[in-house]
Design an enzyme around this catalytic site. Structure first.
Site, mmCIF file in Angstrom:
data_model
loop_
_atom_site.group_PDB
_atom_site.id
_atom_site.type_symbol
_atom_site.label_atom_id
_atom_site.label_comp_id
_atom_site.label_asym_id
_atom_site.label_seq_id
_atom_site.Cartn_x
_atom_site.Cartn_y
_atom_site.Cartn_z
ATOM 1 N N LEU A 63 0.799 -1.231 0.000
ATOM 2 C CA LEU A 63 0.000 0.000 0.000
ATOM 3 C C LEU A 63 0.830 1.278 0.000
ATOM 4 O O LEU A 63 0.269 2.367 -0.091
ATOM 5 C CB LEU A 63 -0.941 0.007 1.206
ATOM 6 C CG LEU A 63 -1.975 -1.131 1.213
ATOM 7 C CD1 LEU A 63 -2.863 -1.041 2.444
ATOM 8 C CD2 LEU A 63 -2.824 -1.094 -0.049
ATOM 9 N N ASN A 78 3.233 -5.089 -10.334
ATOM 10 C CA ASN A 78 2.148 -4.911 -9.363
ATOM 11 C C ASN A 78 0.895 -5.598 -9.897
ATOM 12 O O ASN A 78 0.731 -5.742 -11.111
ATOM 13 C CB ASN A 78 1.870 -3.419 -9.159
ATOM 14 C CG ASN A 78 0.798 -3.176 -8.109
ATOM 15 O OD1 ASN A 78 0.774 -3.827 -7.062
ATOM 16 N ND2 ASN A 78 -0.110 -2.242 -8.380
ATOM 17 N N HIS A 135 -3.325 -5.285 -9.665
ATOM 18 C CA HIS A 135 -4.395 -4.364 -9.255
ATOM 19 C C HIS A 135 -5.738 -5.055 -9.485
ATOM 20 O O HIS A 135 -5.944 -5.677 -10.532
ATOM 21 C CB HIS A 135 -4.303 -3.074 -10.070
ATOM 22 C CG HIS A 135 -5.315 -2.060 -9.642
ATOM 23 N ND1 HIS A 135 -5.172 -1.317 -8.486
ATOM 24 C CD2 HIS A 135 -6.499 -1.680 -10.191
ATOM 25 C CE1 HIS A 135 -6.223 -0.525 -8.354
ATOM 26 N NE2 HIS A 135 -7.039 -0.722 -9.365
ATOM 27 N N GLU A 142 -6.591 -12.780 -9.821
ATOM 28 C CA GLU A 142 -5.247 -12.275 -9.503
ATOM 29 C C GLU A 142 -4.301 -13.437 -9.258
ATOM 30 O O GLU A 142 -3.171 -13.465 -9.761
ATOM 31 C CB GLU A 142 -5.292 -11.387 -8.258
ATOM 32 C CG GLU A 142 -6.048 -10.088 -8.439
ATOM 33 C CD GLU A 142 -6.045 -9.260 -7.161
ATOM 34 O OE1 GLU A 142 -4.970 -9.053 -6.583
ATOM 35 O OE2 GLU A 142 -7.133 -8.835 -6.731
HETATM 36 C C1 GRF Z 1 -5.359 -7.647 -3.824
HETATM 37 O O1 GRF Z 1 -6.660 -7.484 -4.302
HETATM 38 C C2 GRF Z 1 -4.412 -6.750 -4.563
HETATM 39 O O2 GRF Z 1 -4.716 -6.612 -5.905
HETATM 40 C C3 GRF Z 1 -4.654 -5.456 -3.878
HETATM 41 O O3 GRF Z 1 -4.766 -5.780 -2.505
HETATM 42 C C4 GRF Z 1 -5.241 -7.107 -2.394
HETATM 43 C C5 GRF Z 1 -4.215 -7.841 -1.578
HETATM 44 O O4 GRF Z 1 -4.648 -9.100 -1.203
HETATM 45 N N1 GRF Z 1 -3.678 -4.484 -4.242
HETATM 46 P P1 GRF Z 1 -3.632 -10.121 -0.560
HETATM 47 O O5 GRF Z 1 -2.915 -9.425 0.598
HETATM 48 O O6 GRF Z 1 -2.671 -10.577 -1.614
HETATM 49 O O7 GRF Z 1 -4.491 -11.232 -0.052
#
Ligand code: GRF
Length: 213
Positions: free
Chosen positions: A96, A113, A115, A185
């Site tokens: 973050l 990264n 998203h 993701e």
């Molecule tokens: C994911 O949705 C990522 O894309 C976003 O924050 C979330 C992180 O999830 N930036 P995690 O910590 O990998 O479970």
């Protein structure tokens, strides 16, 4: 002179930076645990701005060095840490904090990264976590998705490596949509990292991305 034997295999040394739960980290670790991926790269460092991040615990449970970054805005200090660990590729996984320019410039084309939306929509400063999914639902979008991109000096802005759409259903809330997007993701991020470390996806001088995952 003729050379004999196999050439030494080159294994990329990957650092994962995460602020939260670390489910993407887990997917990355699973991906690089065996098969062809294990020959191309290994996660050798996990770092977080948040000492309580679940990602740090997940790393430690697997015996991977895990460290906090109390000076997360101190670019030169972070670069020193990365150099000490001989890191060549950095994957942000729910990280973050703004990445200092010493890192984005020093590791150009080697910082990725993920998203939880289809960039360039629903990205940028302050667009993280449930805020992204709330904005998608509020806009009435029928499709969201996941984007993997190279990191540059702006939030959620660098050249796109991979995207996959995910449907938005009428009864979705941020939590149900987040869960669906997260599964995507987990599918595309580890493969994207492998494609970059294997050289199948490259950031060109002109800022375009060559190759696909
Ligand atoms: C994911 O949705 C990522 O894309 C976003 O924050 C979330 C992180 O999830 N930036 P995690 O910590 O990998 O479970």
């Amino acid at each position: 002179m003729q050379r004999s034997g196999k050439l030494p295999s080159v294994t990329a040394r990957i650092a994962v930076l995460a602020s939260g739960t670390g489910s993407n980290l887990e997917a990355i670790l699973n991906h690089f645990a065996d098969g062809a991926a294990a020959e191309t790269g290994a996660v050798v460092l996990v770092a977080s701005d948040n000492p309580r991040a679940g990602a740090l615990a997940r790393a430690r449970a697997r015996g991977i060095p895990a460290t906090t970054l109390p000076n997360w805005a101190d670019g030169p200090a972070i670069v020193d840490r990365l150099r000490d660990a001989r890191i060549d590729t950095i994957a942000l996984a729910g990280y973050l904090r703004f990445l200092p320019p010493e890192i984005t410039r020093g590791y150009r084309g080697r910082v990725l990264n993920v998203h939880p939306a289809l960039l360039p929509a629903f990205g940028g400063r302050g667009m993280y976590g449930h805020r992204v999914h709330d904005a998608v639902i509020a806009a009435g979008a029928r499709v969201s998705g996941a984007t993997v991109h190279f990191v540059d000096e702006e939030y959620d802005h660098g050249p796109i490596i991979a995207q996959e759409p995910v449907p938005v259903f009428p009864d979705d809330d941020a939590a149900t949509l987040a869960q669906r997007v997260l599964r995507t993701e987990h599918a595309i991020y580890p493969r994207s990292i492998e494609a970059v470390v294997a050289g199948r996806v490259v950031l060109c001088e002109n800022g375009r991305v060559r190759g696909s995952i």
